[in-house]
Design a protein around this motif. Structure first.
Motif, mmCIF file in Angstrom:
data_model
loop_
_atom_site.group_PDB
_atom_site.id
_atom_site.type_symbol
_atom_site.label_atom_id
_atom_site.label_comp_id
_atom_site.label_asym_id
_atom_site.label_seq_id
_atom_site.Cartn_x
_atom_site.Cartn_y
_atom_site.Cartn_z
ATOM 1 N N GLY A 103 0.805 -1.212 0.000
ATOM 2 C CA GLY A 103 0.000 0.000 0.000
ATOM 3 C C GLY A 103 0.839 1.263 0.000
ATOM 4 N N VAL A 104 1.945 1.247 0.730
ATOM 5 C CA VAL A 104 2.835 2.409 0.748
ATOM 6 C C VAL A 104 3.444 2.650 -0.630
ATOM 7 C CG1 VAL A 104 5.008 3.304 1.691
ATOM 8 C CG2 VAL A 104 3.326 2.237 3.205
ATOM 9 N N LYS A 105 3.777 1.575 -1.341
ATOM 10 C CA LYS A 105 4.409 1.701 -2.658
ATOM 11 C C LYS A 105 3.431 2.125 -3.743
ATOM 12 C CE LYS A 105 8.036 0.927 -3.567
ATOM 13 N NZ LYS A 105 9.193 1.848 -3.618
ATOM 14 N N PHE A 106 2.138 2.219 -3.429
ATOM 15 C CA PHE A 106 1.168 2.663 -4.423
ATOM 16 C C PHE A 106 1.454 4.092 -4.885
ATOM 17 C CE2 PHE A 106 -2.987 0.124 -4.755
ATOM 18 C CZ PHE A 106 -2.298 -1.067 -4.766
ATOM 19 N N ALA A 107 2.005 4.924 -4.010
ATOM 20 C CA ALA A 107 2.211 6.330 -4.358
ATOM 21 C C ALA A 107 3.286 6.500 -5.421
ATOM 22 C CB ALA A 107 2.571 7.128 -3.111
ATOM 23 N N THR A 108 4.366 5.737 -5.325
ATOM 24 C CA THR A 108 5.487 5.896 -6.253
ATOM 25 C C THR A 108 5.789 4.633 -7.026
ATOM 26 O OG1 THR A 108 7.050 5.330 -4.485
ATOM 27 C CG2 THR A 108 6.553 7.662 -4.801
ATOM 28 N N GLY A 136 4.501 -1.063 -11.959
ATOM 29 C CA GLY A 136 3.754 -2.296 -12.107
ATOM 30 C C GLY A 136 4.037 -3.323 -11.036
ATOM 31 N N GLY A 137 5.211 -3.257 -10.389
ATOM 32 C CA GLY A 137 5.518 -4.211 -9.339
ATOM 33 C C GLY A 137 4.565 -4.114 -8.168
ATOM 34 N N ALA A 138 4.196 -2.901 -7.764
ATOM 35 C CA ALA A 138 3.233 -2.725 -6.675
ATOM 36 C C ALA A 138 1.864 -3.252 -7.072
ATOM 37 C CB ALA A 138 3.151 -1.248 -6.293
ATOM 38 N N ARG A 139 1.507 -3.066 -8.311
ATOM 39 C CA ARG A 139 0.214 -3.571 -8.797
ATOM 40 C C ARG A 139 0.182 -5.095 -8.769
ATOM 41 N NH1 ARG A 139 -1.733 -2.926 -15.068
ATOM 42 N NH2 ARG A 139 -3.939 -3.442 -14.811
ATOM 43 N N VAL A 140 1.227 -5.735 -9.260
ATOM 44 C CA VAL A 140 1.289 -7.200 -9.262
ATOM 45 C C VAL A 140 1.303 -7.726 -7.834
ATOM 46 C CG1 VAL A 140 2.701 -9.172 -9.912
ATOM 47 C CG2 VAL A 140 2.422 -7.276 -11.509
ATOM 48 N N SER A 141 2.054 -7.064 -6.953
ATOM 49 C CA SER A 141 2.112 -7.488 -5.556
ATOM 50 C C SER A 141 0.736 -7.424 -4.905
ATOM 51 C CB SER A 141 3.103 -6.609 -4.791
ATOM 52 O OG SER A 141 3.135 -6.950 -3.425
ATOM 53 N N ALA A 142 -0.009 -6.361 -5.182
ATOM 54 C CA ALA A 142 -1.341 -6.221 -4.595
ATOM 55 C C ALA A 142 -2.298 -7.298 -5.111
ATOM 56 C CB ALA A 142 -1.899 -4.834 -4.906
ATOM 57 N N ILE A 143 -2.220 -7.600 -6.393
ATOM 58 C CA ILE A 143 -3.114 -8.612 -6.969
ATOM 59 C C ILE A 143 -2.790 -9.992 -6.406
ATOM 60 C CG2 ILE A 143 -3.743 -9.784 -9.114
ATOM 61 C CD1 ILE A 143 -3.430 -7.130 -10.560
ATOM 62 N N ILE A 144 -1.496 -10.321 -6.282
ATOM 63 C CA ILE A 144 -1.121 -11.627 -5.729
ATOM 64 C C ILE A 144 -1.550 -11.725 -4.261
ATOM 65 C CG2 ILE A 144 0.814 -13.120 -5.143
ATOM 66 C CD1 ILE A 144 2.261 -12.071 -7.598
ATOM 67 N N VAL A 190 -10.021 -6.196 -8.451
ATOM 68 C CA VAL A 190 -10.768 -5.473 -9.490
ATOM 69 C C VAL A 190 -10.221 -4.068 -9.664
ATOM 70 C CG1 VAL A 190 -13.026 -4.529 -10.098
ATOM 71 C CG2 VAL A 190 -12.856 -6.845 -9.165
ATOM 72 N N PHE A 191 -9.980 -3.356 -8.575
ATOM 73 C CA PHE A 191 -9.535 -1.970 -8.667
ATOM 74 C C PHE A 191 -8.112 -1.847 -9.217
ATOM 75 C CE2 PHE A 191 -12.583 -0.670 -5.033
ATOM 76 C CZ PHE A 191 -13.629 -0.607 -5.948
ATOM 77 N N CYS A 192 -7.281 -2.848 -8.969
ATOM 78 C CA CYS A 192 -5.913 -2.792 -9.502
ATOM 79 C C CYS A 192 -5.835 -3.253 -10.954
ATOM 80 C CB CYS A 192 -4.980 -3.638 -8.645
ATOM 81 S SG CYS A 192 -4.649 -2.962 -7.004
ATOM 82 N N ALA A 193 -6.763 -4.106 -11.368
ATOM 83 C CA ALA A 193 -6.703 -4.663 -12.715
ATOM 84 C C ALA A 193 -7.542 -3.888 -13.722
ATOM 85 C CB ALA A 193 -7.169 -6.122 -12.690
ATOM 86 N N ASN A 194 -8.377 -2.943 -13.273
ATOM 87 C CA ASN A 194 -9.237 -2.245 -14.223
ATOM 88 C C ASN A 194 -8.463 -1.141 -14.948
ATOM 89 O OD1 ASN A 194 -8.987 -0.219 -12.359
ATOM 90 N ND2 ASN A 194 -11.120 -0.223 -11.698
#
Length: 206
Positions: free
Chosen positions: A142-147, A150-158, A190-194
């Protein structure tokens, strides 16, 4: 002496008309330099310089759905921190209760009861550490969402996929609280993949 004589130097100039400033050199009007502000000459507008010449691009705002997914990661991480600490603290209480229950059975020796209690305590502590690790995963992502990219997005989905899996398993054990984590995990995916998630995590970095 005739003033009409064309050879008379004192006669009026020929040509049928009076010349302006006869006998004096005519002065040319001074020209205003181009681009200088002045009467009759508007000031030239400033030229927009590209990035690198003094004009930085406008910042991009995080979409609302991505912000919501970030908050959900913090919520899940916070609950997991509480759960992990409670499991580690309760391991001693679990050991005492398990030992008392075993000691009530005369067919089990005291050594076996102590060994079983130690194993149960170790399992509780290991599970607490695993839950704390998941909590750190959620909060750090969540902290890495600001900066992050794609790595933060993949991490959140996993992470959300793992949460959904364990939530479904917990529902089969009649754990109604697992329904909350199940819904939050699905929403994070859903929110990360849309489209908004793709726009945010693939934005250009300056």
């Amino acid at each position: 002496m005739s003033f009409g004589d064309p050879n008379n130097p004192y006669g009026p100039p020929q040509g049928g008309g009076q010349q302006p400033n006869y006998g004096y050199p005519q002065q040319q009007p001074q020209q205003q330099p181009q681009g200088q502000p002045g009467y009759g000459y508007p000031a030239a507008p400033p030229v927009q310089q590209p990035y690198g010449g003094g004009y930085a691009p406008a910042p991009v705002a995080m979409p609302g759905s991505v912000k919501a997914a970030r908050v959900m990661l913090f919520v899940l991480g916070g609950f997991q921190v509480i759960g992990g600490l409670l499991m580690m603290i309760a391991s001693a209480w679990f050991s005492d209760q398990f030992e008392d229950a075993v000691n009530s059975d005369p067919s089990i020796s005291a050594e076996d009861a102590d060994a079983a209690a130690s194993v149960g305590t170790g399992i509780m502590i290991v599970l607490g550490v695993i839950v704390l690790a998941f909590a750190f995963w959620a909060i750090f992502t969540g902290v890495k969402f600001a900066t992050g990219r794609g790595g933060a997005r993949v991490s959140a989905i996993i992470y959300a996929s793992v949460v959904v899996l364990f939530s479904v398993i917990s529902l089969f054990t009649a754990n109604v609280f697992a329904l909350i984590s199940l819904v939050l995990g699905i929403l994070i995916i859903v929110f990360c993949a849309n489209r908004n998630g793709s726009y945010w995590f693939t934005r250009p970095q300056y």
